[in-house]
Design an enzyme around this catalytic site. Structure first.
Site, PDB file in Angstrom:
ATOM      1  N   LYS A  68     -17.065  -0.170   6.631  1.00 26.00           N
ATOM      2  CA  LYS A  68     -17.599  -1.110   5.648  1.00 26.00           C
ATOM      3  C   LYS A  68     -19.118  -0.978   5.497  1.00 26.00           C
ATOM      4  O   LYS A  68     -19.645  -0.999   4.383  1.00 26.00           O
ATOM      5  CB  LYS A  68     -17.230  -2.542   6.042  1.00 26.00           C
ATOM      6  CG  LYS A  68     -17.491  -3.543   4.936  1.00 26.00           C
ATOM      7  CD  LYS A  68     -16.885  -4.900   5.253  1.00 26.00           C
ATOM      8  CE  LYS A  68     -17.109  -5.870   4.081  1.00 26.00           C
ATOM      9  NZ  LYS A  68     -16.509  -7.188   4.354  1.00 26.00           N
ATOM     10  N   MET A  74      24.614   7.430   1.661  1.00 24.22           N
ATOM     11  CA  MET A  74      24.644   8.701   2.383  1.00 24.22           C
ATOM     12  C   MET A  74      25.027   8.472   3.837  1.00 24.22           C
ATOM     13  O   MET A  74      25.823   9.217   4.412  1.00 24.22           O
ATOM     14  CB  MET A  74      23.286   9.408   2.272  1.00 24.22           C
ATOM     15  CG  MET A  74      23.287  10.809   2.847  1.00 24.22           C
ATOM     16  SD  MET A  74      24.522  11.877   2.089  1.00 24.22           S
ATOM     17  CE  MET A  74      23.585  12.606   0.755  1.00 24.22           C
ATOM     18  N   GLU A 107       0.813  -1.226   0.000  1.00 23.56           N
ATOM     19  CA  GLU A 107       0.000   0.000   0.000  1.00 23.56           C
ATOM     20  C   GLU A 107       0.843   1.271   0.000  1.00 23.56           C
ATOM     21  O   GLU A 107       0.426   2.301  -0.514  1.00 23.56           O
ATOM     22  CB  GLU A 107      -0.957   0.014   1.194  1.00 23.56           C
ATOM     23  CG  GLU A 107      -2.082  -1.008   1.113  1.00 23.56           C
ATOM     24  CD  GLU A 107      -1.712  -2.345   1.734  1.00 23.56           C
ATOM     25  OE1 GLU A 107      -0.512  -2.576   2.006  1.00 23.56           O
ATOM     26  OE2 GLU A 107      -2.624  -3.165   1.948  1.00 23.56           O
ATOM     27  N   PHE A 151     -10.924  -7.081  14.374  1.00 25.46           N
ATOM     28  CA  PHE A 151      -9.899  -7.587  13.461  1.00 25.46           C
ATOM     29  C   PHE A 151      -9.636  -6.543  12.374  1.00 25.46           C
ATOM     30  O   PHE A 151     -10.556  -6.002  11.785  1.00 25.46           O
ATOM     31  CB  PHE A 151     -10.365  -8.905  12.823  1.00 25.46           C
ATOM     32  CG  PHE A 151      -9.405  -9.409  11.775  1.00 25.46           C
ATOM     33  CD1 PHE A 151      -8.142  -9.858  12.125  1.00 25.46           C
ATOM     34  CD2 PHE A 151      -9.754  -9.412  10.423  1.00 25.46           C
ATOM     35  CE1 PHE A 151      -7.252 -10.294  11.163  1.00 25.46           C
ATOM     36  CE2 PHE A 151      -8.875  -9.851   9.455  1.00 25.46           C
ATOM     37  CZ  PHE A 151      -7.612 -10.295   9.832  1.00 25.46           C
ATOM     38  N   GLN A 152      -8.381  -6.279  12.123  1.00 23.63           N
ATOM     39  CA  GLN A 152      -7.942  -5.273  11.147  1.00 23.63           C
ATOM     40  C   GLN A 152      -8.587  -3.910  11.388  1.00 23.63           C
ATOM     41  O   GLN A 152      -8.899  -3.182  10.453  1.00 23.63           O
ATOM     42  CB  GLN A 152      -8.167  -5.756   9.706  1.00 23.63           C
ATOM     43  CG  GLN A 152      -7.245  -6.933   9.354  1.00 23.63           C
ATOM     44  CD  GLN A 152      -7.096  -7.183   7.855  1.00 23.63           C
ATOM     45  OE1 GLN A 152      -8.008  -6.924   7.082  1.00 23.63           O
ATOM     46  NE2 GLN A 152      -5.943  -7.706   7.454  1.00 23.63           N
TER      47      GLN A 152
END
Lengths: 562, 163
Positions: free
Chosen positions: A162, A475, A50, A112-113
């Protein structure tokens, strides 16, 4: 009014905003919107993480100056885009992230999630919405684009539970929205602009400092007109690189930590600066106190909160910088300006610039940073879009890759997000499929999002990865060599992976270039290719980026190559 | 650098999360909140936050600008304390060791226009609405008795009409 689900309304609202592509990855909590995406005319570009979706949307937004859109699911999908939101926001890039969320009744129950993405993202977005009723969606989307794209652009999050996606409602799609506490337009102040002109005209050693705001507002021709009318040399910030053609006689290039020697030198000599669309970042100015010493600062910016934040300002012109510069040009045209060929300052500027252009020592190797980047410039069409990753290669690009066509150079300059350049290049290619797009990359940065090769190949978005490979986190290695007596730790990446094989395993083209001649051919092959091309360019791992203004020191103390 | 005290009156959208955003801005930009009070206004769509803070002139200006920039703030005013009525409510629970203490505390409360509540054998609760300076002065006077608990509301402030 039309009855439809929240998810359907979301797609319709996006279509109304002119969205043709979204970058994303589906999951449990955004399945209803994906089902409507399936039925819509919007193209879905599937990512492998993502964070890359967010960077693609960001790259799309910077190039098109319209908000890019990314989708992610709830929980880890949402937290994975946080770096992308912060990157876009730090660089004032217009972006909309739409996340799924657990159903309203489950919020706050550690479902959940479930992640509190509104709370998590708050400090790194311009605004975040969480519609609780399906019927709110059309207005939320309209407001989201309005906030993301106007004033100082930024990242907007729309978090949609949702059930809000699934529920049906009577939808009203507004043509415009007003937000009581948001007033992005300020008309530039004519009195202040007059004061700015007076200050510039009475200065002996004036300079223009162009920042990213010039690129965001597309004020290229206005900037050039002002510089030419007043014969004032132009330096830029790193984010403003390419706001002004770097082959122009008045161009001195970027100032800052790895600015051009001539730019840093002349910036410290100037007695008056017209600073346009810049926030005076520490990386640009060195130290705030030293920078403003003996310097009159005229600050033009769209964001009033930037005035006086880091530097004391003598004249402030708040407003869109393109509009402000246009007013300045109009006011200047009313005056009879004397153009003198006998300009002591410009003579001096030319001498300093010519000296450093001829005498700056570069690494002796055939594949030195300077030589490979000049080769890229030589072969690449001037309209091509260039992004960078973050690290040494990025600073070498700043030093040795001249941007000729304004607004074709993009980098994660504020947050400094490694892994940004490649997905951003894919986003840029989505916005401008007609142009060649090159990501100037380092191996450390490219590692972070190299799985976007799958997106580039499968979605037919071919870009060139110009991989400046020093087999290390270069770097950091340079800082360990410079400030930590060569106690090298955590920087050696060895020759892993083999980037040619890596590219080929994704169905992309992989080419190793071991001479300047091979490099030129590889770039040409990349420009002709239908798939992404990774050009692996092995360089000396000990090559440093110089000049270098050490952190917390003023520009005048720049370290030069010995 | 001259550090000064500032009273900020901020009209905000009355919706969830706005208090969080305002206080989070102070935290993330390294500013300090000295006191804060929040309540609904005559228009139920808005709340008014009154925040007092310390900083030099540049910092206070920056705080005002950052607050102004927030999309959920409608209006941000920096109030001049000389043209403003500002008050804070404080509750003190004060220890009573002997009978005479009770009388003394009552006297002090009267002198400051404070109200006495919940007078018990072992403690007295006093409610005082005053300026922060007056509250501090009162607090010093009652300290010898022993302060058991303090609850302060933070300042509420409105500009005087015509000021």
């Amino acid at each position: 009014m039309e009855n439809m689900s929240g998810a359907r309304a979301l797609m319709k609202a996006l279509e109304k905003e002119g969205v043709k592509e979204v970058f994303g990855l589906p999951g449990g909590a955004n399945l209803p919107m994906y089902d409507e995406l399936y039925k819509s005319n919007i193209r879905h570009i599937l990512v492998r993480h993502e964070q890359s979706a967010a960077h693609m949307a960001d790259g799309f937004g910077r190039v098109s100056r319209k908000a890019g859109v990314c989708f992610a699911t709830s929980g880890p999908g949402a937290t994975n885009i946080v770096t992308g939101l912060a990157t876009a926001q730090a660089d004032s890039s217009p972006m909309i992230a739409v996340t799924g969320q657990v159903p309203v009744k489950m919020i706050g129950r550690d479902a959940f999630q479930e992640s509190d993405i509104i709370g998590i993202s708050n400090p790194v977005v311009k605004y975040a919405f969480q519609p609780r009723e399906a019927g709110e969606i059309p207005e939320v989307v309209k407001k989201g684009f309005y906030i993301a794209e106007t004033g100082r652009p930024g990242a907007v999050l729309i978090d949609v539970p949702k059930d809000v996606q699934q529920n049906e409602a009577e939808m009203v799609f507004p043509d415009e929205v007003r937000i009581r506490g948001y007033h992005p337009w300020t008309d530039p102040d004519i009195v202040e602009t007059e004061r700015a002109i007076e200050m510039l005209l009475s200065a002996h050693k004036p300079i223009i400092l162009a920042g990213g705001g010039v690129i965001i507002s597309g004020a290229f021709s206005e900037l050039q007109s002002i510089a030419e009318m007043l014969m004032i040399p132009v330096v830029t910030t790193f984010k403003g690189k390419g706001a002004f053609p770097e082959n122009h006689a008045l161009s001195l290039g970027p100032i800052g930590m790895h600015g051009h020697a001539e730019a840093n030198k002349l910036m410290t000599e100037a007695d008056c600066v017209l600073a346009i669309g810049t926030r005076f970042s520490d990386r640009s100015v060195g130290t705030f106190e030293e920078f403003e010493k003996n310097l009159k600062i005229i600050h033009m910016d769209v964001d009033p909160a930037e005035i006086g934040k880091n530097q004391t300002t003598h004249v402030a012109v708040v407003g869109d910088v393109k509009a402000s510069l246009r007013i300045m040009i109009k006011l200047l045209m009313k005056r009879a300006l004397k153009k003198s060929d006998d300009n002591v300052w410009i003579k001096h500027v030319n001498e300093v610039r010519d000296y450093w252009r001829q005498n700056l020592k570069i690494h002796p190797g055939e594949l030195s940073a300077a030589r490979i980047l000049r080769k890229l410039r030589e072969v690449l069409p001037k309209e091509a879009i260039v992004t960078t990753e973050v690290g040494q290669h990025q600073m070498w690009a700043s030093l040795f890759f001249d941007v000729i066509h304004p607004g074709t150079f993009f980098s994660s300059t504020g947050l400094g997000t490694m892994g940004w350049g490649f997905p951003a290049a894919i986003g840029a290619k989505t916005a401008r499929p007609d142009l060649a797009v090159v990501d100037i990359a380092g191996d450390g940065s490219f590692n972070m999002t190299e799985n976007s090769l799958a997106t580039s190949v499968l979605e037919n978005l071919p870009v060139i990865v110009f991989l400046v490979n020093n087999y290390s986190l270069g770097m950091v290695a340079q800082w360990q060599r410079t400030f930590y007596e060569r106690r090298m730790i955590g920087v050696d990446q060895k020759n892993c992976p083999d980037y040619v094989k890596l590219a080929e395993s994704y169905g992309a083209q992989g080419i190793r270039a071991q001479s300047l001649d091979e490099l030129g051919k590889a770039i040409k092959a990349g420009l002709k290719s239908d798939v992404a091309t990774v050009i692996d360019i092995p360089i000396d791992p000990e090559e440093d980026v110089l000049p270098f203004v050490a952190p917390g020191t003023p520009l005048k103390d720049m370290i030069l190559p010995s | 650098m001259i550090v000064m005290w500032a009273i900020l009156s901020i009209l905000v959208e009355n919706k969830p999360g706005v208090l969080f955003k305002v206080t989070n801005m102070f935290r993330s930009r390294n500013f300090n909140i000295d006191s804060i009070s929040v309540g609904i206004t005559e228009n139920p769509e808005y709340s008014r936050m009154t925040i007092t803070t310390y900083g030099d002139e540049k910092q206070i200006q920056q705080i005002v600008k950052q607050l102004d920039k927030m999309i959920d703030t409608i209006e941000v005013k920096r109030l001049d304390e000389h043209k403003t009525v500002y008050r804070e409510l404080v509750l003190f629970k004060i220890k009573v060791s002997k009978a005479a203490d009770s009388m003394e505390i009552n006297k002090l409360a009267n002198a400051y226009g404070a109200k006495v509540h919940d007078a018990k054998k072992e403690s007295i609760m006093v409610e005082l609405t005053a300026t922060p300076d007056q509250i501090s002065a009162f607090e010093e006077l009652i300290r010898p008795f022993g302060i058991l608990e303090i609850a302060r509301t933070g300042i509420a402030a409105l500009q005087r009409t015509g000021a």
